[in-house]
Motif scaffolding. Structure first.
Motif, PDB file in Angstrom:
ATOM      1  N   ILE A  82       0.706  -1.292  -0.041  1.00 33.62           N
ATOM      2  CA  ILE A  82       0.095  -0.037  -0.182  1.00 33.62           C
ATOM      3  C   ILE A  82       0.785   1.335  -0.123  1.00 33.62           C
ATOM      4  CG2 ILE A  82      -1.626   1.171   1.260  1.00 33.62           C
ATOM      5  CD1 ILE A  82      -2.831  -1.368   2.455  1.00 33.62           C
ATOM      6  N   ASN A  83       0.530   2.244  -0.739  1.00 30.22           N
ATOM      7  CA  ASN A  83       1.468   3.374  -0.994  1.00 30.22           C
ATOM      8  C   ASN A  83       1.181   4.449   0.079  1.00 30.22           C
ATOM      9  OD1 ASN A  83      -0.478   5.312  -1.882  1.00 30.22           O
ATOM     10  ND2 ASN A  83      -0.706   4.169  -3.856  1.00 30.22           N
ATOM     11  N   PRO A  84       2.233   5.354   0.315  1.00 28.77           N
ATOM     12  CA  PRO A  84       1.764   6.333   1.569  1.00 28.77           C
ATOM     13  C   PRO A  84       0.642   7.288   0.923  1.00 28.77           C
ATOM     14  CG  PRO A  84       4.015   6.258   0.831  1.00 28.77           C
ATOM     15  CD  PRO A  84       3.332   5.495  -0.039  1.00 28.77           C
ATOM     16  N   LEU A  85      -0.090   7.431  -0.008  1.00 29.86           N
ATOM     17  CA  LEU A  85      -1.287   7.880  -0.119  1.00 29.86           C
ATOM     18  C   LEU A  85      -2.446   7.226   0.190  1.00 29.86           C
ATOM     19  CD1 LEU A  85      -0.597   9.944  -3.473  1.00 29.86           C
ATOM     20  CD2 LEU A  85      -0.417  10.903  -1.158  1.00 29.86           C
ATOM     21  N   ASP A  86      -2.336   5.971  -0.025  1.00 26.38           N
ATOM     22  CA  ASP A  86      -3.545   5.227   0.230  1.00 26.38           C
ATOM     23  C   ASP A  86      -3.631   4.621   1.625  1.00 26.38           C
ATOM     24  OD1 ASP A  86      -4.485   5.324  -2.565  1.00 26.38           O
ATOM     25  OD2 ASP A  86      -3.407   3.479  -3.152  1.00 26.38           O
ATOM     26  N   ILE A  87      -2.573   4.589   2.239  1.00 27.26           N
ATOM     27  CA  ILE A  87      -2.485   4.215   3.749  1.00 27.26           C
ATOM     28  C   ILE A  87      -3.349   5.164   4.542  1.00 27.26           C
ATOM     29  CG2 ILE A  87      -0.282   4.962   4.555  1.00 27.26           C
ATOM     30  CD1 ILE A  87      -1.738   1.697   5.287  1.00 27.26           C
ATOM     31  N   VAL A  88      -3.180   6.406   4.359  1.00 30.89           N
ATOM     32  CA  VAL A  88      -3.875   7.532   5.043  1.00 30.89           C
ATOM     33  C   VAL A  88      -5.395   7.033   5.109  1.00 30.89           C
ATOM     34  CG1 VAL A  88      -4.782   9.854   4.889  1.00 30.89           C
ATOM     35  CG2 VAL A  88      -2.201   9.312   4.300  1.00 30.89           C
ATOM     36  N   LYS A  89      -6.219   6.378   4.188  1.00 27.91           N
ATOM     37  CA  LYS A  89      -7.457   6.061   4.099  1.00 27.91           C
ATOM     38  C   LYS A  89      -7.605   4.657   4.896  1.00 27.91           C
ATOM     39  CE  LYS A  89      -6.957   6.894  -0.227  1.00 27.91           C
ATOM     40  NZ  LYS A  89      -7.424   7.005  -1.784  1.00 27.91           N
ATOM     41  N   VAL A  90      -6.610   4.210   5.305  1.00 31.41           N
ATOM     42  CA  VAL A  90      -6.963   2.752   5.934  1.00 31.41           C
ATOM     43  C   VAL A  90      -7.173   2.841   7.508  1.00 31.41           C
ATOM     44  CG1 VAL A  90      -6.062   0.579   6.529  1.00 31.41           C
ATOM     45  CG2 VAL A  90      -5.592   1.611   4.150  1.00 31.41           C
ATOM     46  N   ASN A  91      -8.091   2.316   7.923  1.00 35.15           N
ATOM     47  CA  ASN A  91      -8.339   2.329   9.373  1.00 35.15           C
ATOM     48  C   ASN A  91      -8.733   0.755   9.854  1.00 35.15           C
ATOM     49  OD1 ASN A  91      -8.809   3.344  12.079  1.00 35.15           O
ATOM     50  ND2 ASN A  91     -10.722   3.042  11.709  1.00 35.15           N
ATOM     51  N   ILE A  92      -7.871   0.352  10.861  1.00 35.37           N
ATOM     52  CA  ILE A  92      -8.264  -0.955  11.413  1.00 35.37           C
ATOM     53  C   ILE A  92      -9.037  -0.955  12.624  1.00 35.37           C
ATOM     54  CG2 ILE A  92      -6.926  -3.047  12.032  1.00 35.37           C
ATOM     55  CD1 ILE A  92      -4.231  -1.920  10.805  1.00 35.37           C
ATOM     56  N   ALA A  93     -10.213  -1.543  12.509  1.00 39.98           N
ATOM     57  CA  ALA A  93     -11.133  -1.579  13.548  1.00 39.98           C
ATOM     58  C   ALA A  93     -10.638  -2.668  14.502  1.00 39.98           C
ATOM     59  CB  ALA A  93     -12.563  -2.372  12.923  1.00 39.98           C
ATOM     60  N   THR A  94     -10.856  -2.431  15.913  1.00 40.78           N
ATOM     61  CA  THR A  94     -10.514  -2.904  17.057  1.00 40.78           C
ATOM     62  C   THR A  94     -11.367  -4.493  17.024  1.00 40.78           C
ATOM     63  OG1 THR A  94     -12.376  -1.970  18.292  1.00 40.78           O
ATOM     64  CG2 THR A  94     -10.235  -0.894  18.458  1.00 40.78           C
ATOM     65  N   GLY A  95     -10.356  -5.219  17.242  1.00 45.62           N
ATOM     66  CA  GLY A  95     -10.873  -6.770  17.609  1.00 45.62           C
ATOM     67  C   GLY A  95     -11.340  -7.410  16.600  1.00 45.62           C
ATOM     68  N   ILE A  96     -11.067  -7.221  15.226  1.00 44.56           N
ATOM     69  CA  ILE A  96     -11.405  -7.982  14.198  1.00 44.56           C
ATOM     70  C   ILE A  96     -10.075  -8.515  13.426  1.00 44.56           C
ATOM     71  CG2 ILE A  96     -12.658  -7.688  11.871  1.00 44.56           C
ATOM     72  CD1 ILE A  96     -14.454  -6.793  14.084  1.00 44.56           C
ATOM     73  N   PRO A  97     -10.066  -9.963  13.365  1.00 42.65           N
ATOM     74  CA  PRO A  97      -8.950 -10.884  12.907  1.00 42.65           C
ATOM     75  C   PRO A  97      -8.688 -10.342  11.544  1.00 42.65           C
ATOM     76  CG  PRO A  97     -10.175 -11.961  14.392  1.00 42.65           C
ATOM     77  CD  PRO A  97     -10.849 -10.870  14.141  1.00 42.65           C
ATOM     78  N   ARG A  98      -7.603 -10.204  11.021  1.00 40.93           N
ATOM     79  CA  ARG A  98      -7.111  -9.990   9.359  1.00 40.93           C
ATOM     80  C   ARG A  98      -6.111 -11.243   9.511  1.00 40.93           C
ATOM     81  NH1 ARG A  98      -8.374  -6.940   5.300  1.00 40.93           N
ATOM     82  NH2 ARG A  98      -6.816  -6.651   3.592  1.00 40.93           N
ATOM     83  N   VAL A  99      -6.679 -11.989   8.263  1.00 40.68           N
ATOM     84  CA  VAL A  99      -6.021 -13.429   7.960  1.00 40.68           C
ATOM     85  C   VAL A  99      -5.245 -13.108   6.613  1.00 40.68           C
ATOM     86  CG1 VAL A  99      -6.374 -15.839   7.673  1.00 40.68           C
ATOM     87  CG2 VAL A  99      -7.984 -14.612   9.374  1.00 40.68           C
ATOM     88  N   TYR A 100      -3.975 -13.419   6.691  1.00 39.66           N
ATOM     89  CA  TYR A 100      -3.146 -13.488   5.491  1.00 39.66           C
ATOM     90  C   TYR A 100      -2.785 -15.221   5.409  1.00 39.66           C
ATOM     91  CZ  TYR A 100      -2.641  -8.424   5.828  1.00 39.66           C
ATOM     92  OH  TYR A 100      -2.908  -7.227   6.235  1.00 39.66           O
ATOM     93  N   THR A 101      -3.036 -15.397   4.059  1.00 39.79           N
ATOM     94  CA  THR A 101      -2.435 -16.944   3.759  1.00 39.79           C
ATOM     95  C   THR A 101      -1.594 -16.740   2.821  1.00 39.79           C
ATOM     96  OG1 THR A 101      -4.618 -17.970   4.199  1.00 39.79           O
ATOM     97  CG2 THR A 101      -3.384 -19.335   3.117  1.00 39.79           C
ATOM     98  N   PHE A 102      -0.343 -17.383   3.059  1.00 37.60           N
ATOM     99  CA  PHE A 102       0.782 -17.265   1.941  1.00 37.60           C
ATOM    100  C   PHE A 102       1.222 -18.640   1.480  1.00 37.60           C
ATOM    101  CE2 PHE A 102       1.745 -14.327   5.436  1.00 37.60           C
ATOM    102  CZ  PHE A 102       1.765 -13.023   4.979  1.00 37.60           C
ATOM    103  N   ASP A 103       1.802 -18.582   0.043  1.00 41.86           N
ATOM    104  CA  ASP A 103       2.175 -19.631  -0.603  1.00 41.86           C
ATOM    105  C   ASP A 103       3.596 -20.024  -0.382  1.00 41.86           C
ATOM    106  OD1 ASP A 103       3.777 -17.843  -2.022  1.00 41.86           O
ATOM    107  OD2 ASP A 103       2.240 -17.908  -3.729  1.00 41.86           O
TER     108      ASP A 103
END
Length: 200
Positions: A168-189
């Motif tokens: 995510i670039n510096p301009l777009d990260i400004v609009k990102v907000n992470i809610a409290t208590g909601i798991p975010r799951v990344y699956t990798f190859d």
């Protein structure tokens, strides 16, 4: 395929009071404890080899509640790399009152911009520069070995990690907000490329 899950801590006392928290060590509210419990319920069935958290009680307490709800015991690593962004002289101040004093536009720049520091504090770029090297050294190696990792930390330390993981670039990260208590799951190859990412 390895999985990484991160969770922003539950509501803290200063979240409730609309104050800049930063690295001040404030506890969870009852709502925050319930948010952590619900995160744990959502993660039942997931298997983790290790968990990471910050040096701050609201993240540590959230992690403890999550693991208790999952009924699992795993190694826990606490490191200041995952601490919240340090808000300098704004820490402890009410956000609304601060906006009246300095202007809403200035406060928004301090809160959301990528490379502007609040007075005597850290920018998101500063936070990125301590989170990402630690992640690369300590966590990527475990993911490459096929281990599953849980991180319970803070809005800005996790936004920094999102920038790196999702490019995510510096301009777009400004609009990102992470809610409290909601798991975010990344699956990798096997090459540690993201094959799937989702909120639970």
């Amino acid at each position: 395929m390895a999985q990484l899950v991160f969770v922003r801590h539950g509501q803290s006392l200063y979240n409730l009071e609309n104050r800049f928290t930063g690295i001040l060590d404030v506890p969870l509210t009852d709502i925050g404890k319930e948010q952590a419990k619900l995160a744990g319920e959502k993660l039942i069935g997931y298997v983790f080899d290790i968990a990471y958290t910050s040096m701050l009680i609201r993240a540590q307490e959230s992690l403890e509640i999550i693991l208790n709800e999952m009924k699992v015991t795993i190694p826990i690593v606490k490191n200041k790399a995952f601490n919240e962004r340090m808000y300098g002289t704004l820490q402890g101040l009410n956000k609304e009152e601060t906006a009246k004093k300095y202007g809403l536009a200035q406060v928004d720049i301090w809160r959301r911009s990528y490379d502007v520091c609040p007075p005597d504090g850290e920018s998101l770029l500063d936070t990125y520069n301590r989170v990402v090297p630690y992640y690369k050294t300590e966590i990527e190696t475990k993911l490459k070995m096929g281990q599953n990792v849980l991180i319970v930390a803070h809005g800005n330390s996790l936004r920094s990690l999102m920038m790196y993981l999702e490019n995510i670039n510096p301009l777009d990260i400004v609009k990102v907000n992470i809610a409290t208590g909601i798991p975010r799951v990344y699956t990798f190859d096997a090459e540690l490329k993201i094959s799937n990412v989702t909120y639970l």
